[in-house]
Design a protein around this motif. Structure first.
Motif, PDB file in Angstrom:
ATOM      1  N   PRO A 102      30.743  26.395  35.172  1.00 12.68           N
ATOM      2  CA  PRO A 102      31.348  26.573  36.063  1.00 12.68           C
ATOM      3  C   PRO A 102      32.257  26.638  37.441  1.00 12.68           C
ATOM      4  O   PRO A 102      31.886  27.671  37.244  1.00 12.68           O
ATOM      5  CB  PRO A 102      29.610  26.399  37.277  1.00 12.68           C
ATOM      6  N   LEU A 103      33.255  26.010  36.977  1.00  8.51           N
ATOM      7  CA  LEU A 103      34.404  24.946  37.256  1.00  8.51           C
ATOM      8  C   LEU A 103      35.424  26.021  36.492  1.00  8.51           C
ATOM      9  O   LEU A 103      35.968  26.966  37.298  1.00  8.51           O
ATOM     10  CB  LEU A 103      34.314  24.384  37.913  1.00  8.51           C
ATOM     11  N   ILE A 104      34.775  25.787  35.413  1.00  7.89           N
ATOM     12  CA  ILE A 104      35.971  26.936  34.069  1.00  7.89           C
ATOM     13  C   ILE A 104      35.623  28.233  34.217  1.00  7.89           C
ATOM     14  O   ILE A 104      36.764  28.981  34.451  1.00  7.89           O
ATOM     15  CB  ILE A 104      35.573  26.276  32.602  1.00  7.89           C
ATOM     16  N   ASP A 105      34.460  28.398  34.470  1.00 13.27           N
ATOM     17  CA  ASP A 105      34.190  30.048  34.814  1.00 13.27           C
ATOM     18  C   ASP A 105      34.978  30.605  35.906  1.00 13.27           C
ATOM     19  O   ASP A 105      35.637  31.922  35.795  1.00 13.27           O
ATOM     20  CB  ASP A 105      32.582  29.986  34.869  1.00 13.27           C
ATOM     21  N   TYR A 106      34.846  29.827  37.217  1.00 13.02           N
ATOM     22  CA  TYR A 106      35.257  30.037  37.676  1.00 13.02           C
ATOM     23  C   TYR A 106      36.692  30.683  38.415  1.00 13.02           C
ATOM     24  O   TYR A 106      37.612  31.718  38.452  1.00 13.02           O
ATOM     25  CB  TYR A 106      35.448  29.486  39.656  1.00 13.02           C
ATOM     26  N   VAL A 107      37.686  29.580  37.748  1.00  9.01           N
ATOM     27  CA  VAL A 107      39.296  29.516  37.398  1.00  9.01           C
ATOM     28  C   VAL A 107      39.027  31.880  36.211  1.00  9.01           C
ATOM     29  O   VAL A 107      40.240  31.699  36.197  1.00  9.01           O
ATOM     30  CB  VAL A 107      39.447  29.104  36.338  1.00  9.01           C
ATOM     31  N   VAL A 108      38.865  31.568  35.501  1.00 10.39           N
ATOM     32  CA  VAL A 108      38.585  31.960  34.253  1.00 10.39           C
ATOM     33  C   VAL A 108      38.005  34.058  34.976  1.00 10.39           C
ATOM     34  O   VAL A 108      38.832  34.486  34.949  1.00 10.39           O
ATOM     35  CB  VAL A 108      37.536  32.433  33.835  1.00 10.39           C
ATOM     36  N   ILE A 109      37.054  33.623  36.358  1.00 12.34           N
ATOM     37  CA  ILE A 109      36.832  34.824  37.269  1.00 12.34           C
ATOM     38  C   ILE A 109      37.759  34.928  37.729  1.00 12.34           C
ATOM     39  O   ILE A 109      39.356  36.113  37.699  1.00 12.34           O
ATOM     40  CB  ILE A 109      35.944  34.422  37.738  1.00 12.34           C
ATOM     41  N   HIS A 110      38.935  34.287  38.404  1.00 12.62           N
ATOM     42  CA  HIS A 110      39.559  34.337  39.279  1.00 12.62           C
ATOM     43  C   HIS A 110      40.469  35.013  38.882  1.00 12.62           C
ATOM     44  O   HIS A 110      41.890  36.035  39.305  1.00 12.62           O
ATOM     45  CB  HIS A 110      40.441  32.865  39.767  1.00 12.62           C
ATOM     46  N   GLU A 111      41.225  34.818  37.125  1.00 14.18           N
ATOM     47  CA  GLU A 111      42.689  35.086  36.707  1.00 14.18           C
ATOM     48  C   GLU A 111      41.902  36.726  35.920  1.00 14.18           C
ATOM     49  O   GLU A 111      43.017  37.352  36.069  1.00 14.18           O
ATOM     50  CB  GLU A 111      43.101  34.234  35.615  1.00 14.18           C
ATOM     51  N   LEU A 112      40.639  36.237  35.659  1.00 15.55           N
ATOM     52  CA  LEU A 112      40.985  38.135  35.855  1.00 15.55           C
ATOM     53  C   LEU A 112      40.583  39.732  36.380  1.00 15.55           C
ATOM     54  O   LEU A 112      41.642  40.271  36.328  1.00 15.55           O
ATOM     55  CB  LEU A 112      39.050  37.681  34.277  1.00 15.55           C
ATOM     56  N   ALA A 113      40.735  38.529  37.920  1.00 12.07           N
ATOM     57  CA  ALA A 113      40.263  39.448  38.773  1.00 12.07           C
ATOM     58  C   ALA A 113      41.867  39.968  39.384  1.00 12.07           C
ATOM     59  O   ALA A 113      41.814  41.156  39.869  1.00 12.07           O
ATOM     60  CB  ALA A 113      40.058  38.625  39.881  1.00 12.07           C
ATOM     61  N   HIS A 114      42.467  38.827  38.925  1.00 14.16           N
ATOM     62  CA  HIS A 114      44.394  39.347  39.153  1.00 14.16           C
ATOM     63  C   HIS A 114      44.799  40.100  38.368  1.00 14.16           C
ATOM     64  O   HIS A 114      46.148  41.297  38.220  1.00 14.16           O
ATOM     65  CB  HIS A 114      44.998  38.053  37.947  1.00 14.16           C
ATOM     66  N   LEU A 115      44.156  40.979  37.385  1.00 16.34           N
ATOM     67  CA  LEU A 115      44.736  41.875  36.203  1.00 16.34           C
ATOM     68  C   LEU A 115      44.441  43.389  36.924  1.00 16.34           C
ATOM     69  O   LEU A 115      44.560  44.204  36.393  1.00 16.34           O
ATOM     70  CB  LEU A 115      43.155  42.516  35.370  1.00 16.34           C
ATOM     71  N   ARG A 116      43.254  43.507  38.226  1.00 15.46           N
ATOM     72  CA  ARG A 116      42.670  44.747  39.183  1.00 15.46           C
ATOM     73  C   ARG A 116      43.640  44.087  40.467  1.00 15.46           C
ATOM     74  O   ARG A 116      44.176  45.455  41.031  1.00 15.46           O
ATOM     75  CB  ARG A 116      41.666  44.447  39.392  1.00 15.46           C
ATOM     76  N   GLU A 117      43.768  42.799  41.321  1.00 16.64           N
ATOM     77  CA  GLU A 117      44.421  42.554  41.732  1.00 16.64           C
ATOM     78  C   GLU A 117      45.335  41.853  41.756  1.00 16.64           C
ATOM     79  O   GLU A 117      45.202  40.462  41.566  1.00 16.64           O
ATOM     80  CB  GLU A 117      43.530  42.776  43.255  1.00 16.64           C
ATOM     81  N   MET A 118      47.028  41.824  41.562  1.00 17.11           N
ATOM     82  CA  MET A 118      48.097  40.658  40.954  1.00 17.11           C
ATOM     83  C   MET A 118      48.087  39.810  42.493  1.00 17.11           C
ATOM     84  O   MET A 118      49.370  40.225  42.859  1.00 17.11           O
ATOM     85  CB  MET A 118      49.092  41.454  40.659  1.00 17.11           C
ATOM     86  N   ASN A 119      47.315  39.601  43.398  1.00 16.12           N
ATOM     87  CA  ASN A 119      47.777  38.829  45.057  1.00 16.12           C
ATOM     88  C   ASN A 119      46.036  38.404  45.211  1.00 16.12           C
ATOM     89  O   ASN A 119      45.867  38.499  44.398  1.00 16.12           O
ATOM     90  CB  ASN A 119      48.143  40.168  45.819  1.00 16.12           C
ATOM     91  N   HIS A 120      46.419  37.292  46.426  1.00  9.20           N
ATOM     92  CA  HIS A 120      45.556  37.201  46.714  1.00  9.20           C
ATOM     93  C   HIS A 120      44.415  37.923  48.084  1.00  9.20           C
ATOM     94  O   HIS A 120      44.323  36.864  48.855  1.00  9.20           O
ATOM     95  CB  HIS A 120      45.886  35.746  47.332  1.00  9.20           C
ATOM     96  N   GLY A 121      45.589  39.257  47.935  1.00  6.67           N
ATOM     97  CA  GLY A 121      44.576  39.611  49.704  1.00  6.67           C
ATOM     98  C   GLY A 121      43.094  39.486  49.775  1.00  6.67           C
ATOM     99  O   GLY A 121      41.491  39.780  48.573  1.00  6.67           O
ATOM    100  N   PRO A 122      42.448  40.749  50.480  1.00 11.77           N
ATOM    101  CA  PRO A 122      41.303  40.436  50.912  1.00 11.77           C
ATOM    102  C   PRO A 122      40.496  41.241  49.334  1.00 11.77           C
ATOM    103  O   PRO A 122      38.967  41.220  48.935  1.00 11.77           O
ATOM    104  CB  PRO A 122      41.202  41.801  51.402  1.00 11.77           C
ATOM    105  N   ARG A 123      40.662  42.692  48.718  1.00 13.78           N
ATOM    106  CA  ARG A 123      40.280  43.197  47.488  1.00 13.78           C
ATOM    107  C   ARG A 123      40.040  42.543  46.522  1.00 13.78           C
ATOM    108  O   ARG A 123      39.574  42.570  45.505  1.00 13.78           O
ATOM    109  CB  ARG A 123      40.896  44.695  47.019  1.00 13.78           C
ATOM    110  N   PHE A 124      41.076  41.289  46.286  1.00 12.18           N
ATOM    111  CA  PHE A 124      41.307  40.643  45.265  1.00 12.18           C
ATOM    112  C   PHE A 124      40.037  39.528  44.805  1.00 12.18           C
ATOM    113  O   PHE A 124      39.172  39.341  44.233  1.00 12.18           O
ATOM    114  CB  PHE A 124      42.590  39.536  45.056  1.00 12.18           C
ATOM    115  N   TRP A 125      39.706  38.915  46.428  1.00  7.43           N
ATOM    116  CA  TRP A 125      38.943  37.811  46.609  1.00  7.43           C
ATOM    117  C   TRP A 125      37.546  38.277  46.935  1.00  7.43           C
ATOM    118  O   TRP A 125      36.047  37.786  46.161  1.00  7.43           O
ATOM    119  CB  TRP A 125      38.656  37.288  47.586  1.00  7.43           C
TER     120      TRP A 125
END
Length: 152
Positions: A102-125
């Motif tokens: 589950p922790l690996i999955d979180y990191v994978v999802i976090h990095e994949l989300a950057h393919l849509r939003e290259m920041n840590h703004g509200p849309r990214f989260w």
């Protein structure tokens, strides 16, 4: 030695040519020409297994996010678990293989989300939360793991 959050036994096999994973017995047998090669062979085996697991998780979550599976590179960064660059290449720290899935999955999802939003703004989260609603606890667990396990 923890792999995917569970202890495994590492056995040394002097004279053997190959290393072998035996998932049924939670065991890794390291083939060694010379016992001095053990640390290098162990890291190579863990990196290979990490690449295998990470590619599976990237494919799974890329599909859920309707993204193409991005290229994967392994890193040995001391301060980052993952990164995503502007060319869409995701780097994951091979030492993540020590953590539960589950922790690996979180990191994978976090990095994949950057393919849509290259920041840590509200849309990214918001993207991260769609796939991993409990992400705040995963972030804390990773921070604690890094603090309590200096070899990671």
């Amino acid at each position: 030695l923890p792999v995917l959050g569970e202890p495994i036994v590492v056995r040394l096999a002097p004279g053997a040519q190959r290393s072998r994973w035996n998932a049924q017995y939670d065991q890794l047998t390291l083939g060694l020409r010379d016992e001095a090669d053990a640390p290098r062979r162990l890291e190579a085996a863990l990196r290979g297994y990490a690449r295998h697991v990470f590619l599976q998780r990237l494919a799974h979550y890329a599909e859920r996010l309707t993204l193409p599976v991005p290229p994967l590179a392994l890193s040995s960064a001391r301060t980052r678990w993952g990164s995503c660059n502007s060319r869409g290449i995701i780097r994951l720290n091979w030492r993540l293989i020590h953590f539960p899935l589950p922790l690996i999955d979180y990191v994978v999802i976090h990095e994949l989300a950057h393919l849509r939003e290259m920041n840590h703004g509200p849309r990214f989260w918001s993207i991260v939360a769609q796939v991993y609603p409990d992400y705040p606890n995963a972030r804390k667990a990773l921070q604690l793991g890094a603090t309590h396990c200096p070899h990671w």
